[in-house]
Scaffold this motif. Structure first.
Motif, short mmCIF file in Angstrom:
data_model
loop_
_atom_site.label_atom_id
_atom_site.label_comp_id
_atom_site.label_asym_id
_atom_site.label_seq_id
_atom_site.Cartn_x
_atom_site.Cartn_y
_atom_site.Cartn_z
N LEU A 38 9.61 -0.60 6.18
CA LEU A 38 8.29 -0.58 6.42
C LEU A 38 7.29 0.50 5.20
N ILE A 39 8.11 1.56 5.13
CA ILE A 39 7.80 2.62 4.18
C ILE A 39 7.66 2.09 2.73
N ALA A 40 8.80 1.25 2.62
CA ALA A 40 8.97 0.65 1.22
C ALA A 40 7.84 -0.29 0.79
N ILE A 41 7.44 -1.24 1.71
CA ILE A 41 6.36 -1.98 1.62
C ILE A 41 4.92 -1.24 1.42
N ILE A 42 4.76 -0.31 2.21
CA ILE A 42 3.31 0.43 2.28
C ILE A 42 3.20 1.36 1.07
N GLY A 43 4.15 2.00 0.90
CA GLY A 43 4.38 2.80 -0.40
C GLY A 43 4.34 2.21 -1.68
N ASN A 44 5.07 1.14 -2.01
CA ASN A 44 4.97 0.40 -3.09
C ASN A 44 3.51 -0.51 -3.28
N SER A 45 3.16 -0.91 -2.12
CA SER A 45 1.74 -1.58 -2.15
C SER A 45 0.66 -0.49 -2.54
N LEU A 46 0.87 0.74 -2.09
CA LEU A 46 -0.22 1.73 -2.29
C LEU A 46 -0.30 1.95 -3.91
N LEU A 47 1.05 2.06 -4.41
CA LEU A 47 1.26 2.21 -5.95
C LEU A 47 0.45 1.16 -6.70
N LEU A 48 0.81 -0.04 -6.25
CA LEU A 48 0.10 -1.13 -6.76
C LEU A 48 -1.39 -1.09 -6.92
N ILE A 49 -2.11 -0.73 -5.75
CA ILE A 49 -3.46 -0.59 -5.44
C ILE A 49 -3.70 0.56 -6.42
N ILE A 50 -3.24 1.70 -6.29
CA ILE A 50 -3.74 2.54 -7.41
C ILE A 50 -3.66 2.43 -8.67
N ILE A 51 -2.59 1.78 -9.20
CA ILE A 51 -2.34 1.44 -10.57
C ILE A 51 -3.39 0.32 -10.98
N LYS A 52 -3.69 -0.64 -10.34
CA LYS A 52 -4.60 -1.68 -10.61
C LYS A 52 -6.18 -1.50 -10.52
N THR A 53 -6.40 -0.36 -9.57
CA THR A 53 -7.82 -0.05 -9.59
C THR A 53 -8.23 1.19 -10.39
N GLU A 54 -7.46 2.02 -10.77
CA GLU A 54 -7.62 3.01 -11.74
C GLU A 54 -7.32 2.76 -13.08
N ARG A 55 -8.52 2.43 -14.05
CA ARG A 55 -8.71 2.13 -15.57
C ARG A 55 -7.63 3.25 -16.13
#
Length: 312
Positions: A38-55
């Protein structure tokens, strides 16, 4: 179709035991494994969201980190659901072809992660040792080409596992796999014939992918350290070293755990089976679990954007 009382021809269904010797406590072992997943899914998903949204994070290092996060999510998801099915729901049976598919996914994602770690090491080498050339060398086109190569390389090599197993391993002593997932060597050991070629090819792929990557990752960081120690200013040395600490930690935990599992599974006959099967199950889940925590804690840009996202 049975050939004899002890030999089975091309079984359609295999059975996963889980962790031999710990069957009575597997339901409890599943709890921390589910928490890590669960932590792996949430943590990696947050990383993806941050990298995608921050130019500002659309740079090679963070693009590779995004690739690593996707790989970690896929790797954990290819293992944990079936593992928990064995631990919690007493569902050990698995179709033979499904077993081969899981094997292909697991070893492909492992090889992909190894290739991404190599790409990240080369990116840091160019950024620190040849900073003026970094932008011209690591273009977005090159980054995408590297991404394609690191996925196709293990996908093709591991696919040959499936061909060798389907074409050469037709007689089996048993259909019971003493493992929590469909691992190559665990399946090969069930076969009654043509085992040697599969074991040799397994060693070839392991050393071709992991061995090649390990050599060049190590060489890259050695050259980085030599360059850093020759920088005239202490602040510059600290800044350069800090950009690599997260990568080095991830690199060490991935390869040390992988080689520990690899050698104990093949040469640790004196080690109780439940020990090396437990560790070989955990080590696949540790990188997806630890990587977002390490990069979230050690990378200032990600930490800043995470705080901003959570507080907004």
């Amino acid at each position: 179709m049975s050939i004899s009382n002890s030999t089975i021809f091309m079984p359609s269904v295999l059975t996963l035991v889980g962790i031999p010797g710990l069957e009575s406590v597997q339901c409890w072992i599943g709890i921390p494994i589910f928490a890590m997943y669960l932590i792996a899914i949430i943590g990696n998903s947050l990383l993806l969201i941050i990298i995608k949204t921050e130019r500002s994070l659309h740079e090679p290092m963070y693009i590779f980190l995004g690739m690593l996060a996707v790989t970690d999510i896929a790797l954990a998801t290819s293992i944990v659901p079936k593992m928990l099915g064995v631990f919690w729901f007493h569902a050990p049976d698995m179709y033979f072809d499904s077993c081969l598919l899981q094997m292909w996914l697991i070893h492909t994602f492992q090889g992909t992660e190894s290739g991404i770690l190599l790409a990240m090491a080369l990116d840091r080498y160019v950024a620190i040792c040849h900073p003026l050339r970094h932008a011209t060398i690591f273009t977005h086109q090159l980054v995408m080409q590297i991404g394609v190569v690191v996925v196709l390389r293990p996908a093709f090599l591991v696919a040959l596992f499936l061909v060798l197993i389907k074409c050469r391993l037709v007689l089996y002593h048993s259909t019971v796999i003493s493992h929590t997932y469909c691992e190559h060597m665990a399946l090969v050991k069930l076969a009654a014939e043509n085992v040697r070629i599969n074991k040799i090819y397994g060693l070839f792929v392991a050393f071709t992918v992991a061995g090649f990557d390990l050599i060049f990752v190590t060489l890259s960081y050695m050259l980085i350290f030599i360059t850093v120690f020759h920088l005239p200013q202490k602040e510059a040395r600290l800044k350069a070293f800090n950009t690599c600490t997260a990568h080095i930690f991830v690199f060490l935990q991935f390869y040390l755990l992988a080689f520990f599992s690899f050698f104990t599974h093949r040469f640790g006959s004196h080690i109780p089976a439940y020990i090396h099967i437990f560790f070989s199950s955990i080590y696949l889940l540790l990188p997806p679990f630890l990587n977002p925590l390490v990069y979230g804690a050690k990378t200032k840009q990600i930490r800043t954007h995470l705080v901003k996202m959570l507080c907004s």
